[in-house]
Design an enzyme around this catalytic site. Structure first.
Site, mmCIF file in Angstrom:
data_model
loop_
_atom_site.group_PDB
_atom_site.id
_atom_site.type_symbol
_atom_site.label_atom_id
_atom_site.label_comp_id
_atom_site.label_asym_id
_atom_site.label_seq_id
_atom_site.Cartn_x
_atom_site.Cartn_y
_atom_site.Cartn_z
ATOM 1 N N TYR A 1 0.820 -1.213 0.000
ATOM 2 C CA TYR A 1 0.000 0.000 0.000
ATOM 3 C C TYR A 1 0.851 1.259 0.000
ATOM 4 C CZ TYR A 1 -4.279 -2.623 0.337
ATOM 5 O OH TYR A 1 -5.317 -3.457 0.052
ATOM 6 N N GLU B 1 -2.016 -31.009 6.878
ATOM 7 C CA GLU B 1 -2.405 -29.987 5.902
ATOM 8 C C GLU B 1 -3.682 -29.248 6.289
ATOM 9 O OE1 GLU B 1 -3.002 -31.377 1.886
ATOM 10 O OE2 GLU B 1 -3.744 -29.429 1.212
ATOM 11 N N ASP C 1 -3.549 -34.199 2.034
ATOM 12 C CA ASP C 1 -4.482 -34.789 1.078
ATOM 13 C C ASP C 1 -3.679 -35.548 0.023
ATOM 14 O OD1 ASP C 1 -6.711 -33.748 2.287
ATOM 15 O OD2 ASP C 1 -6.819 -31.963 0.990
#
Lengths: 651, 365
Positions: B97, B196, B248
């Site tokens: 920013y 995970e 996964d």
């Protein structure tokens, strides 16, 4: 055997009425359904008005109005500021089929058959039972004639139901009011398209369209110059049919065959005439009125065998590249296209008929990228709205591989897909339509070939446009780099190290490493207090052209070309600026070495590295925006060094 | 505590000096840095991790993009120097920013400014902590029998036991996990299980897997942040705990493992600092899909592309990964950790994990 059969048959044989003829043929005449009938009616009215105005050199002001849209009935009003029609002729022009002045003449004109406007009157009468009203005024200080007309369908003769004189504000003009059964809801869009298209190819006309709900569309005039008046020519032997040949021979005043051939045909000189007679084995002293059918046949065949010069083509009246571009620009300003390119082919001939092809391409802007290119087709300044698939222009366009020109086209065949509009205009003394409804031009190889050549030329212009755009964008980036980014980098790095800001000239030339050419075009309006008159250029036009033009009020086009040498070595080269043929060159600096009608040439002085040279020229006789981009070329320098101009390939 | 930033400032000024000298010498300024791509990572035998190779790329002011990068680099250096001077720090997002005010040098996205900050690390061989830049938040959490001593905001040391002193969510790993901020006391665990998904972390916590199996559970929260990876590495090296990664069964999860075990491509310049070469992949493997008959989804086009890309990734060139990836491509299927719930909520803690841990030789009890 009490009766003779032929007598019985004879009782049934009679002249069929025009009403019957019309009823049977209304689809080929363009009245097949209520939508078509609406457009055909408007079209016939407008075509007549345009022809009438041009005939006498008046800039057309045409009002089209459609009213009373209810129960499938419309009142169509077409009004022009043309010369008007003398009272005696009104009934014949509007109340009789196959009556007209243009049927026999060989010249470029909109209508040809003389079916046109009277067919509209007949259609109106047959579908609504109402009469047609005509107002015509031929002289400013005379009253106008009002006539209510019907057609006696048995005799093909007009019936005058009412006749009067009224006061009409117009100096001269004609107005037709006809009621027809039509489908306005469906036809509306086509009427609009037709009028818009008409306006594109008739930039000298002002057309106002009022819809039933009062909506008013104005298709503005973009030039005050009338099209060159087309000239009537004699038939060319290659285009003549045997029957016509026989008919001409019967009516000729010549007593000898050789005189007949030389006087009544174009391109028939002494030598050609002799060659034809010899080939046909006919005595050139034969009386043409007494020739046999066999002799005519031999003559007709000899026409094909002997080499005959093509007919003169100056009878055609093309629109011209500047005007096509201007019209397209005007009508597509909502789209804000990226560029418009045009191409005009030299006149050519098919079967003894002169013709000329002009094309234009509008590219980019808000045109849809995933739709087929929109085709605008015109014949003798008349838009063709139907049967696109049967038209020679469509097959010519489909045959070009557009894929290398930035458009999509599956298998390199068919109408390409992309943000573009393609305009084709064919002008000819005889447009070979596929049918009487005059919606598609037949597949004539000569015409197809010319259309292809014209579009290829446009395609090359498109390609160079796109190419130039990419190169310029890259250079613009570099320009931003050297003018903004690099000085900032220098400032920041120096600031951080508390050191003086380095001088960047050498690095800039290293980064750019090009000769950079940028141009700017401005327009200055000339105020001309004199009321001007429309000018009609007549043949031969070449000499009178610029003088006529200079009287035109309008704009001075001012072109400034800035050349910066960002190479590390001094550069010296020749610069060419291409200018439109119909422009008049004004002030030019520095002094050019050559000005032709097509270009201005400068031999520039040596430009040292990081130095700049300005070149300036003015053009008159053009409208604002006609010349909106410089077409620049360089010579005696490696063109790869130059951004903003291409290699000069000679004239 | 005050750190000495002299070295950092020297390095940063070095970049400015390089550019300045190029300009003075009439050379088009440029910076050279290693190519930060899959094609340019090499295994470092000494460090046992994957690092950038010899290929380099040039950021040259010859092109607009290159010049923009140089200008942004100048602005970022100036900004970092000013933070060092005023003893401030900022998040990467804050810097993004702030760059809004850098006129021509402003970034189009935070990704661009993050990448440039990494580039600066690569060029200067400093860490972004040296630049007073920190990531947004990590939020990775940990539960297990371990006591962490953290230096709090007010400078006092606080001991936190990651079972007794924390709620269900566990202890939240801060962005700074260096010894000056965090030290490990009293570790009583046999291994680290890096998980995970939050759902699986919560399942194991609810089933008290940390207690029953003497494990430290760490939630990776998808692709783990630098601090999470650094935390795992320190715990692995300082307390000698094996690290097992449980994800996964899809190509994206293998990349999570790779970033922990081998080093991520984006941060290969600091792999030796972030990667834990000793970590092992526990599952879910494509073989597990068959062995445990797990519910599956079809591989998407992107999945297949990612798997094929991994076959070409130098980090996955061992027999285990080649076999598993090819098997998955053949199966055309993927699965999730939580698919194990097919056999009941306790199956993962009672059966699956003990079996897998036994496979890798960790299982005790």
């Amino acid at each position: 055997m009490s009766k003779i059969a032929a007598y019985e048959l004879a009782k049934k044989q009679k002249e069929i009425s025009v009403a019957e003829f019309f009823e049977r043929n209304k689809h080929i005449l363009g009245f097949g359904n209520p939508t078509r009938a609406l457009i055909t009616s408007v079209k016939e009215g407008v075509d007549n008005s345009l022809d009438a105005c041009e005939e006498v050199g008046i800039l057309p002001d045409i009002n089209v109005e459609i009213r009373n849209h209810e129960d499938g009935e419309c009142k169509i009003i077409v009004e022009d500021n043309g010369p008007g029609i003398i009272k005696q002729q009104i009934p014949h022009i509007f109340g009789r089929l196959l009556y007209g002045s243009r049927f026999h003449a060989i010249r470029q004109s909109r209508g040809q058959q003389g079916i046109g406007i009277s067919a509209v009157v007949l259609y109106g009468q047959l579908t609504t039972g109402k009469h047609t009203r005509i107002i015509s005024k031929i002289k400013e200080d005379r009253p106008a004639v009002v006539m209510e007309l019907a057609i006696d369908t048995n005799k093909n003769r007009p019936e005058i139901l009412n006749e009067d004189i009224i006061h009409w504000d117009k100096p001269t003009g004609t107005r037709i009011e006809v009621n027809i059964v039509a489908d306005y809801t469906r036809g509306r869009r086509f009427v609009y398209d037709y009028l818009q298209s008409t306006s594109i190819v008739n930039p000298h006309a002002q057309i106002v369209f009022r819809e039933p709900d009062g909506t008013k569309h104005v298709f503005e005039r973009t030039t005050d110059i009338l099209p060159r008046k087309s000239v009537e020519i004699k038939p060319h032997p290659h285009g003549i049919e045997l029957g016509t040949l026989i008919k001409m021979a019967k009516h000729t005043n010549s007593r000898k065959l050789s005189a007949f051939l030389k006087k009544e045909f174009s391109s028939m000189g002494e030598r050609t005439t002799n060659a034809v007679c010899e080939t046909a084995q006919l005595d050139k002293n034969l009386d043409p009125k007494k020739m046999t059918r066999e002799q005519f046949l031999a003559l007709h065949q000899a026409f094909k065998k002997v080499k005959i010069m093509a007919p003169s083509t100056d009878c055609l009246s093309p629109i011209g590249e500047t005007l096509i571009k201007r019209s397209l620009k005007h009508e597509t300003k909502d789209i804000s296209p990226e560029f418009i390119v045009t191409a005009t082919r030299p006149p050519s001939v098919y079967s003894g008929n002169p013709f000329q092809v002009e094309v234009g391409v509008v590219y980019g802007g808000s045109l849809p990228k995933d739709k087929p290119v929109k085709l605008l087709r015109f014949a003798n300044r008349v838009p063709l709205l139907y049967q696109q698939g049967d038209c020679v222009s469509t097959s010519a366009i489909s045959d070009i591989d557009w894929r290398r020109y930035g458009l999509e086209q599956p298998n390199g065949k068919g109408i390409p897909i992309g943000p573009a509009i393609f305009l084709t205009h064919v002008s000819s003394t005889l447009i070979p339509f596929t049918s009487e409804s005059k919606e598609a031009i037949a597949d004539i190889p000569e015409i197809e070939n010319e259309i292809k050549l014209a579009f290829r030329e446009c395609a090359r212009k498109m390609q160079s446009h796109i190419h130039k755009k990419v190169r310029r964008a890259k250079t613009r980036e570099k320009f931003e780099l050297i003018t903004k980014i690099l000085p900032e980098i220098a400032k920041k790095s120096a600031g951080m190290l508390n050191k003086p800001i380095p001088i960047l000239d050498n690095i800039i030339t290293k980064i750019m490493d090009v000769v950079w050419i940028e141009d700017l075009i401005e327009y200055e309006k000339i105020i001309n207090p004199e009321k001007h008159h429309p000018t009609q250029t007549t043949l031969p036009s070449a000499d009178t052209h610029p003088i006529d033009r200079e009287r035109e009020p309008g704009y001075i086009t001012k072109s400034t070309i800035m050349i910066v040498n960002y190479k590390r070595k001094p550069q010296r080269f020749n610069l060419y600026a291409v200018i439109p043929e119909d422009a008049v060159v004004g002030t030019v600096t520095p002094k050019p070495v050559k000005i032709t009608k097509n270009y201005i040439k400068w031999r520039l002085d040596t430009i040292p590295p990081a130095n700049k040279v300005d070149v300036y020229f003015e053009l008159a006789g053009l409208n604002k925006g006609d010349f909106d981009e410089n077409d620049l070329y360089v010579e005696n320098i490696n063109p790869a060094y130059v951004i903003g101009a291409d290699k000069w390939e000679g004239e | 505590m005050m750190r000495d930033y002299t070295h950092v400032i020297e390095k940063l000024d070095g970049i400015a000096a390089k550019i300045y000298n190029d300009l003075i010498n009439n050379e088009i300024p440029f910076i050279r840095l290693p190519t930060r791509a899959k094609s340019n990572i090499r295994f470092d035998e000494k460090l046992n991790v994957w690092k950038y190779g010899k290929n380099t790329a040039e950021r040259s002011a010859k092109s607009l993009d290159g010049a923009n990068m140089l200008l942004r680099t100048m602005y970022m250096i100036e900004f970092i120097k000013s933070m060092i001077k005023t003893n401030k720090s900022s998040t990467l997002r804050e810097m993004y920013y702030i760059s809004e005010g850098w006129n021509l040098a402003k970034f189009n996205s935070q990704q661009e400014s993050d990448l440039l900050a990494e580039d600066l690390e690569v060029i200067t061989r400093c860490m972004r902590e040296d630049f007073k830049l920190r990531p947004e938040e990590d939020g990775a959490r940990i539960i297990g029998d371990i006591t962490i001593e953290e230096v709090t905001r007010n400078g006092t040391k606080k001991k936190i036991h990651c079972q007794d002193d924390v709620g269900d969510a566990g202890y939240s790993i801060p962005y700074n996990v260096e010894p000056e901020k965090i030290s490990f006391k009293n570790v009583n665990a046999d291994f680290i299980l890096a998980i995970e998904t939050g759902g699986m972390f919560d399942r194991l916590a609810e089933n008290n897997f940390d207690e029953t199996h003497n494990a430290i559970l760490i939630h990776l929260k998808g692709q783990p942040a630098r601090s999470t990876r650094r935390f795992i590495k320190r715990l692995n090296e300082e307390k000698n705990l094996p690290v097992l990664v449980f994800t996964d069964c899809d190509p994206w999860s293998y990349r999570i493992f790779a970033s922990i075990a081998y080093g991520a491509i984006k941060t290969a310049h600091i792999s030796e600092y972030l990667a834990t070469p000793a970590s092992q992949f526990l599952g879910v493997t494509p073989s597990d899909i068959e062995n445990y008959k797990l519910p599956t989804d079809k591989l998407t086009k992107e999945d297949i592309k990612a798997l094929k890309s991994e076959l070409a990734d130098p980090r996955f060139q061992d027999p285990f990964w080649k076999h598993e990836i090819k098997l998955q491509l053949n199966l055309g299927k993927k699965s999730e950790q939580q698919a194990l719930a097919k056999y009941g909520l306790d199956y993962v803690t009672d059966t699956y994990l003990p079996e897998k841990l036994a496979e890798v030789g960790i299982y005790k009890k």
